[in-house]
Design a protein around this motif. Structure first.
Motif, PDB file in Angstrom:
ATOM      1  N   PRO A 195     147.953   9.870  54.203  1.00  0.00           N
ATOM      2  CA  PRO A 195     149.417   9.887  54.148  1.00  0.00           C
ATOM      3  C   PRO A 195     149.893  10.719  52.958  1.00  0.00           C
ATOM      4  CG  PRO A 195     148.562   7.646  54.424  1.00  0.00           C
ATOM      5  CD  PRO A 195     147.398   8.519  54.109  1.00  0.00           C
ATOM      6  N   SER A 219     154.022  17.345  52.881  1.00  0.00           N
ATOM      7  CA  SER A 219     153.804  16.345  53.937  1.00  0.00           C
ATOM      8  C   SER A 219     155.043  16.150  54.800  1.00  0.00           C
ATOM      9  CB  SER A 219     153.371  15.010  53.328  1.00  0.00           C
ATOM     10  OG  SER A 219     154.409  14.431  52.552  1.00  0.00           O
ATOM     11  N   LEU A 265     150.371   3.467  48.894  1.00  0.00           N
ATOM     12  CA  LEU A 265     151.075   4.574  49.543  1.00  0.00           C
ATOM     13  C   LEU A 265     152.093   5.221  48.603  1.00  0.00           C
ATOM     14  CD1 LEU A 265     151.706   3.131  53.124  1.00  0.00           C
ATOM     15  CD2 LEU A 265     150.131   4.969  52.506  1.00  0.00           C
ATOM     16  N   ASP A 318     154.170  10.161  56.169  1.00  0.00           N
ATOM     17  CA  ASP A 318     153.510   8.967  55.632  1.00  0.00           C
ATOM     18  C   ASP A 318     152.411   8.447  56.534  1.00  0.00           C
ATOM     19  OD1 ASP A 318     154.994   7.994  57.733  1.00  0.00           O
ATOM     20  OD2 ASP A 318     156.099   6.501  56.572  1.00  0.00           O
ATOM     21  N   ARG A 319     152.015   9.237  57.544  1.00  0.00           N
ATOM     22  CA  ARG A 319     150.960   8.812  58.471  1.00  0.00           C
ATOM     23  C   ARG A 319     149.659   9.548  58.172  1.00  0.00           C
ATOM     24  NH1 ARG A 319     152.784  11.255  63.374  1.00  0.00           N
ATOM     25  NH2 ARG A 319     153.979  12.575  61.958  1.00  0.00           N
ATOM     26  N   PRO A 320     148.530   8.860  58.250  1.00  0.00           N
ATOM     27  CA  PRO A 320     147.260   9.582  58.187  1.00  0.00           C
ATOM     28  C   PRO A 320     147.028  10.303  59.513  1.00  0.00           C
ATOM     29  CG  PRO A 320     146.857   7.258  58.591  1.00  0.00           C
ATOM     30  CD  PRO A 320     148.346   7.406  58.382  1.00  0.00           C
ATOM     31  N   ALA A 321     146.240  11.349  59.490  1.00  0.00           N
ATOM     32  CA  ALA A 321     145.887  12.075  60.708  1.00  0.00           C
ATOM     33  C   ALA A 321     144.369  12.195  60.753  1.00  0.00           C
ATOM     34  CB  ALA A 321     146.534  13.456  60.728  1.00  0.00           C
ATOM     35  N   TYR A 364     152.470  15.607  58.367  1.00  0.00           N
ATOM     36  CA  TYR A 364     152.299  14.288  58.972  1.00  0.00           C
ATOM     37  C   TYR A 364     153.002  13.174  58.208  1.00  0.00           C
ATOM     38  CZ  TYR A 364     148.844  16.736  61.748  1.00  0.00           C
ATOM     39  OH  TYR A 364     148.225  17.620  62.590  1.00  0.00           O
TER      40      TYR A 364
END
Length: 324
Positions: A292, A277, A159, A283-286, A281
């Motif tokens: 991320p 980002s 990450l 540090d989150r995946p969508a 969103y």
């Protein structure tokens, strides 16, 4: 490493191995493209893998870790896993260790017969997995806590790599597309490609927006325009009616980059938003397309602006007396 390079590598693996499949248990077909000579995964271990999944129907891509820019963590289950059988998904990874790569063809007829589940509608007989192993986490004598600690440290490092790469992705996209965007204090960048003549929306107004969203590497993840969705070969929901998105600005949740960016445009304007980002969103995946720390690019058209009543007051907390 860039997604395009990785994806070409996966395609090359499939190309060089397509004539060399061996027969395994349960109708599984496989070819070990590279054997690094490392220990192979056993029950309780984890593998970090790059992987593409394709259907034998029109050779269509179902999923790819390269789109997210992150590996998939696969746990090797024991033989007693419910619904498991020789030649199933879990069986594939027992052929592999760190540094190995292979192509597997999972037999859907066997899967249906052994599990009692119907065959998926997206394939005819096989689903093909092209796999490269990045790292092998061995359970051995480790406690679960120690093993999961290794996985957590590893994934945090992945990450951090995405986070550090974000600024470069934005710079490269701007340079490659010869853009001269304006930049707001928040970090949003935008380019007006066709100026409208109407009013700018304010918070509380209803906006009607056509859009196509993509990553800076060009991967389209959504569009309100059917022709664009078909061009990008997006999975098509037969129930979806392609039409501009309509929502109340500031009252209905969208990413922060949209809330800010749309207020800069007049009705009828077409523009490109380049959204970091932090305004998307984070540090989150969508979904399966947006990783991320992904900067997002939106081609938008502000079709209409409908005067609203302002921002709705938040509902009072339990026990709180609403203001008069």
């Amino acid at each position: 490493m860039k997604k395009s390079i990785l994806f070409l590598s996966a395609a090359a693996l499939l190309a060089v191995s397509c004539q060399n499949f061996k027969k395994g248990d349960g109708g599984l077909e496989y070819n070990i493209v590279k054997d690094a000579g490392s220990d192979k995964a056993i029950a309780g271990d984890f593998l970090s893998v790059d992987m593409t999944i394709k259907s034998d129907r029109n050779d269509s891509l179902l999923n790819s870790t390269y789109d997210l820019g992150l590996p998939q963590i696969v746990q090797i289950a024991g033989d007693s896993i419910p619904g498991g059988y020789k030649g199933d998904y879990n069986s594939m990874f027992r052929f592999l260790g760190e540094g190995d790569s292979a192509v597997f063809k999972l037999n859907l007829d066997t899967m249906a017969a052994r599990t009692g589940q119907p065959k998926p509608e997206f394939a005819d007989k096989f689903v093909t997995f092209t796999v490269k192993v990045r790292k092998h986490f061995k359970k051995g004598q480790l406690t679960d806590s120690a093993l999961y600690g290794q996985l957590d440290t590893y994934f945090k490092g992945e990450l951090e790599g995405l986070q550090k790469a974000e600024a470069g992705k934005i710079t490269k996209y701007v340079a490659d597309n010869k853009l001269e965007p304006k930049k707001t204090a928040s970090g949003l960048q935008y380019v007006v490609t066709e100026e409208g003549k109407g009013n700018k929306p304010a918070l509380g107004d209803t906006v009607v927006v056509n859009y196509t969203g993509k990553l800076t590497n060009g991967t389209v993840f959504d569009s309100s325009i059917k022709a664009e969705a078909e061009k990008a070969k997006l999975a098509m929901d037969p129930m979806r009616t392609f039409e501009p998105l309509r929502f109340s600005l500031g009252n209905q949740p969208v990413i922060q980059g949209w809330t800010e960016g749309l207020q800069l445009l007049t009705k009828g304007t077409k523009a490109t938003f380049i959204i970091p980002s932090a305004l998307a969103y984070g540090d989150r995946p969508a979904g399966q397309k947006i990783p991320p720390y992904a900067p997002l690019v939106f081609e938008v058209e502000l079709v209409d602006v409908i005067k609203g009543q302002g921002i709705a007051a938040p509902a009072p907390a339990p026990g709180e007396i609403p203001a008069n």
